[in-house]
Design a protein around this motif. Structure first.
Motif, PDB file in Angstrom:
ATOM      1  N   ILE A  49      -0.359  -6.428   2.318  1.00 34.54           N
ATOM      2  CA  ILE A  49      -1.210  -5.244   2.449  1.00 34.54           C
ATOM      3  C   ILE A  49      -1.489  -4.958   3.921  1.00 34.54           C
ATOM      4  CG2 ILE A  49      -3.442  -4.206   1.865  1.00 34.54           C
ATOM      5  CD1 ILE A  49      -3.643  -6.249  -0.443  1.00 34.54           C
ATOM      6  N   ALA A  50      -1.375  -3.691   4.295  1.00 33.82           N
ATOM      7  CA  ALA A  50      -1.870  -3.219   5.593  1.00 33.82           C
ATOM      8  C   ALA A  50      -3.062  -2.313   5.295  1.00 33.82           C
ATOM      9  CB  ALA A  50      -0.790  -2.442   6.342  1.00 33.82           C
ATOM     10  N   MET A  51      -4.187  -2.561   5.941  1.00 31.80           N
ATOM     11  CA  MET A  51      -5.389  -1.768   5.679  1.00 31.80           C
ATOM     12  C   MET A  51      -6.091  -1.409   6.986  1.00 31.80           C
ATOM     13  SD  MET A  51      -8.793  -2.720   3.414  1.00 31.80           S
ATOM     14  CE  MET A  51      -7.999  -2.478   1.824  1.00 31.80           C
ATOM     15  N   GLU A  52      -6.489  -0.159   7.089  1.00 29.98           N
ATOM     16  CA  GLU A  52      -7.276   0.255   8.244  1.00 29.98           C
ATOM     17  C   GLU A  52      -8.672  -0.342   8.136  1.00 29.98           C
ATOM     18  OE1 GLU A  52      -6.636   4.363   9.823  1.00 29.98           O
ATOM     19  OE2 GLU A  52      -5.846   4.709   7.810  1.00 29.98           O
ATOM     20  N   TYR A  53      -9.152  -0.896   9.237  1.00 27.23           N
ATOM     21  CA  TYR A  53     -10.550  -1.333   9.290  1.00 27.23           C
ATOM     22  C   TYR A  53     -11.191  -0.704  10.513  1.00 27.23           C
ATOM     23  CZ  TYR A  53      -9.644  -4.914  12.920  1.00 27.23           C
ATOM     24  OH  TYR A  53      -9.313  -5.571  14.077  1.00 27.23           O
ATOM     25  N   ALA A  54     -12.476  -0.947  10.708  1.00 31.35           N
ATOM     26  CA  ALA A  54     -13.237  -0.201  11.715  1.00 31.35           C
ATOM     27  C   ALA A  54     -12.635  -0.263  13.113  1.00 31.35           C
ATOM     28  CB  ALA A  54     -14.679  -0.710  11.733  1.00 31.35           C
ATOM     29  N   ASP A  55     -12.037  -1.410  13.482  1.00 31.43           N
ATOM     30  CA  ASP A  55     -11.537  -1.575  14.846  1.00 31.43           C
ATOM     31  C   ASP A  55     -10.022  -1.688  14.943  1.00 31.43           C
ATOM     32  OD1 ASP A  55     -14.107  -1.578  16.121  1.00 31.43           O
ATOM     33  OD2 ASP A  55     -14.421  -3.590  15.313  1.00 31.43           O
ATOM     34  N   GLY A  56      -9.307  -1.285  13.879  1.00 26.75           N
ATOM     35  CA  GLY A  56      -7.847  -1.354  13.965  1.00 26.75           C
ATOM     36  C   GLY A  56      -7.174  -1.393  12.613  1.00 26.75           C
TER      37      GLY A  56
ATOM     38  N   SER B  53      11.403   1.979   2.278  1.00 30.71           N
ATOM     39  CA  SER B  53      11.983   1.318   1.128  1.00 30.71           C
ATOM     40  C   SER B  53      13.440   0.954   1.367  1.00 30.71           C
ATOM     41  CB  SER B  53      11.860   2.224  -0.103  1.00 30.71           C
ATOM     42  OG  SER B  53      12.044   1.475  -1.276  1.00 30.71           O
ATOM     43  N   PHE B  54      14.016   0.210   0.427  1.00 31.03           N
ATOM     44  CA  PHE B  54      15.392  -0.288   0.517  1.00 31.03           C
ATOM     45  C   PHE B  54      16.431   0.822   0.662  1.00 31.03           C
ATOM     46  CE2 PHE B  54      14.226   0.405  -3.862  1.00 31.03           C
ATOM     47  CZ  PHE B  54      15.285   1.158  -4.352  1.00 31.03           C
ATOM     48  N   ASP B  55      16.099   2.026   0.172  1.00 35.23           N
ATOM     49  CA  ASP B  55      17.058   3.135   0.229  1.00 35.23           C
ATOM     50  C   ASP B  55      16.831   4.045   1.434  1.00 35.23           C
ATOM     51  OD1 ASP B  55      14.693   4.283  -0.530  1.00 35.23           O
ATOM     52  OD2 ASP B  55      15.488   5.307  -2.310  1.00 35.23           O
ATOM     53  N   GLY B  56      15.917   3.647   2.315  1.00 41.70           N
ATOM     54  CA  GLY B  56      15.655   4.436   3.517  1.00 41.70           C
ATOM     55  C   GLY B  56      14.539   5.444   3.370  1.00 41.70           C
ATOM     56  N   SER B  57      13.997   5.593   2.168  1.00 37.36           N
ATOM     57  CA  SER B  57      12.893   6.546   1.998  1.00 37.36           C
ATOM     58  C   SER B  57      11.676   6.031   2.764  1.00 37.36           C
ATOM     59  CB  SER B  57      12.562   6.743   0.518  1.00 37.36           C
ATOM     60  OG  SER B  57      12.228   5.520  -0.096  1.00 37.36           O
ATOM     61  N   ILE B  58      10.971   6.961   3.390  1.00 34.96           N
ATOM     62  CA  ILE B  58       9.854   6.601   4.261  1.00 34.96           C
ATOM     63  C   ILE B  58       8.612   7.361   3.829  1.00 34.96           C
ATOM     64  CG2 ILE B  58      10.632   8.313   5.962  1.00 34.96           C
ATOM     65  CD1 ILE B  58       9.513   6.524   8.147  1.00 34.96           C
ATOM     66  N   ILE B  59       7.490   6.654   3.747  1.00 38.07           N
ATOM     67  CA  ILE B  59       6.231   7.263   3.318  1.00 38.07           C
ATOM     68  C   ILE B  59       5.172   6.993   4.370  1.00 38.07           C
ATOM     69  CG2 ILE B  59       4.431   7.308   1.544  1.00 38.07           C
ATOM     70  CD1 ILE B  59       6.585   6.366  -0.451  1.00 38.07           C
ATOM     71  N   ASP B  60       4.505   8.038   4.799  1.00 34.85           N
ATOM     72  CA  ASP B  60       3.414   7.951   5.765  1.00 34.85           C
ATOM     73  C   ASP B  60       2.128   7.667   4.979  1.00 34.85           C
ATOM     74  OD1 ASP B  60       1.639   8.228   7.809  1.00 34.85           O
ATOM     75  OD2 ASP B  60       2.052  10.331   8.234  1.00 34.85           O
ATOM     76  N   GLU B  61       1.594   6.463   5.107  1.00 34.43           N
ATOM     77  CA  GLU B  61       0.449   6.050   4.300  1.00 34.43           C
ATOM     78  C   GLU B  61      -0.872   6.284   5.039  1.00 34.43           C
ATOM     79  OE1 GLU B  61       0.729   5.282   1.286  1.00 34.43           O
ATOM     80  OE2 GLU B  61       2.474   4.035   0.869  1.00 34.43           O
ATOM     81  N   ARG B  62      -1.944   6.363   4.267  1.00 35.28           N
ATOM     82  CA  ARG B  62      -3.292   6.507   4.814  1.00 35.28           C
ATOM     83  C   ARG B  62      -4.212   5.446   4.193  1.00 35.28           C
ATOM     84  NH1 ARG B  62      -1.443   8.549   8.314  1.00 35.28           N
ATOM     85  NH2 ARG B  62      -1.468  10.681   9.092  1.00 35.28           N
ATOM     86  N   ASN B  63      -5.135   4.927   4.961  1.00 39.59           N
ATOM     87  CA  ASN B  63      -6.141   3.939   4.525  1.00 39.59           C
ATOM     88  C   ASN B  63      -5.526   2.558   4.272  1.00 39.59           C
ATOM     89  OD1 ASN B  63      -8.207   5.909   4.603  1.00 39.59           O
ATOM     90  ND2 ASN B  63      -7.682   6.586   2.530  1.00 39.59           N
ATOM     91  N   PHE B  64      -4.504   2.498   3.432  1.00 36.75           N
ATOM     92  CA  PHE B  64      -3.848   1.219   3.181  1.00 36.75           C
ATOM     93  C   PHE B  64      -2.427   1.456   2.684  1.00 36.75           C
ATOM     94  CE2 PHE B  64      -6.091   2.318  -0.750  1.00 36.75           C
ATOM     95  CZ  PHE B  64      -5.065   2.236  -1.690  1.00 36.75           C
ATOM     96  N   ALA B  65      -1.608   0.404   2.779  1.00 35.11           N
ATOM     97  CA  ALA B  65      -0.229   0.448   2.289  1.00 35.11           C
ATOM     98  C   ALA B  65       0.108  -0.928   1.733  1.00 35.11           C
ATOM     99  CB  ALA B  65       0.728   0.819   3.419  1.00 35.11           C
ATOM    100  N   VAL B  66       0.933  -0.953   0.685  1.00 30.48           N
ATOM    101  CA  VAL B  66       1.288  -2.212   0.023  1.00 30.48           C
ATOM    102  C   VAL B  66       2.792  -2.275  -0.192  1.00 30.48           C
ATOM    103  CG1 VAL B  66       0.826  -3.761  -1.917  1.00 30.48           C
ATOM    104  CG2 VAL B  66      -0.895  -2.067  -1.254  1.00 30.48           C
ATOM    105  N   ILE B  67       3.380  -3.439   0.077  1.00 29.97           N
ATOM    106  CA  ILE B  67       4.808  -3.652  -0.199  1.00 29.97           C
ATOM    107  C   ILE B  67       4.991  -4.969  -0.942  1.00 29.97           C
ATOM    108  CG2 ILE B  67       5.681  -2.288   1.752  1.00 29.97           C
ATOM    109  CD1 ILE B  67       6.119  -4.987   3.246  1.00 29.97           C
ATOM    110  N   GLY B  68       6.127  -5.084  -1.629  1.00 25.58           N
ATOM    111  CA  GLY B  68       6.520  -6.339  -2.265  1.00 25.58           C
ATOM    112  C   GLY B  68       5.738  -6.691  -3.510  1.00 25.58           C
ATOM    113  N   GLY B  69       6.296  -7.617  -4.280  1.00 25.71           N
ATOM    114  CA  GLY B  69       5.607  -8.141  -5.456  1.00 25.71           C
ATOM    115  C   GLY B  69       5.155  -7.054  -6.415  1.00 25.71           C
TER     116      GLY B  69
END
Length: 228
Positions: free
Chosen positions: A31-38, A140-156
């Motif tokens: 998980i990548a998540m935005e927090y107050a300082d980064g 993603s594996f096929d090259g598709s790219i998504i610009d995420e906001r607040n948080f992003a999740v990969i795998g599993g």
């Protein structure tokens, strides 16, 4: 005379996509998540030596899920690309967006032209400085790219983890201890097991840190943040 064996291009692509998805799903979520300082990066990773989360450049981090050898090669290629671009032009020319676009093209080419696709899903995140917003790209594996906001999740079980995080999200960037607690809780809920601090890989991109923004959190810091 036997008829030649024919498989439609659509079926070939579908089979390759299914193959890649199965490989990625075997891995553990990140998980990548935005927090107050980064930006906070949290991975379910019991290995102390095989990192899923790494620094790419001054303000940019990389995370990979799926087949380790494949996303490790992508990480190294990203570092070489960033170093070369920063050396030839300027450090400000190395951006998360340009790096994500490069990864997208490479993965898309491999998926369409090679027999075996890469079993990987990656994140490229850049912390915003001097008033600039944070950037998070999921490729993603096929090259598709998504610009995420607040948080992003990969795998599993990424879809399940996203669902849990959406329920907990307030729309505002929380303090670090709250962000980490939410990430760990979502990982535990979807994996249906308790994750000890030693089984977590945690790093941050700190907006106000002088110089390089990437910092790994030792187990003692993780334990302290989760106890708040």
């Amino acid at each position: 005379m036997p008829m030649p064996y024919y498989v439609s291009p659509e079926q070939v692509m579908q089979d390759k996509a299914e193959y890649a998805k199965k490989g990625i799903a075997k891995g553990r979520s990140i998980i990548a998540m935005e927090y107050a300082d980064g930006i906070l990066l949290t991975a379910d990773n019991p290995s102390a030596s095989l990192h899923k989360v790494s620094e790419i450049y001054d303000c940019i981090a990389f995370a990979g899920a799926g087949k380790y050898s494949e996303f490790e090669n992508l990480r190294k290629a990203g570092i070489r690309h960033a170093d070369l671009k920063g050396f030839m032009y300027s450090r400000e020319d190395v951006t998360g967006r340009s790096l994500a676009n490069g990864y997208s093209q490479s993965l898309g080419t491999i998926f369409s032209q090679e027999l075996k696709p890469l079993e990987v899903e990656i994140l490229v995140v850049q912390v915003g400085v001097n008033g600039q917003p944070n950037e998070m790209y999921r490729i993603s594996f096929d090259g598709s790219i998504i610009d995420e906001r607040n948080f992003a999740v990969i795998g599993g079980k990424s879809d399940a983890v996203q669902t849990v995080l959406k329920e907990k999200s307030s729309g505002q960037a929380p303090p670090l201890e709250t962000a980490l607690s939410r990430c760990v809780s979502a990982l535990e809920q979807t994996a249906n097991l308790k994750l000890p601090p030693e089984g977590l890989e945690v790093a941050v991109l700190e907006r106000h840190r002088v110089g390089r923004k990437f910092r790994r959190l030792p187990v003692a810091d993780i334990r302290l943040l989760l106890s708040v």
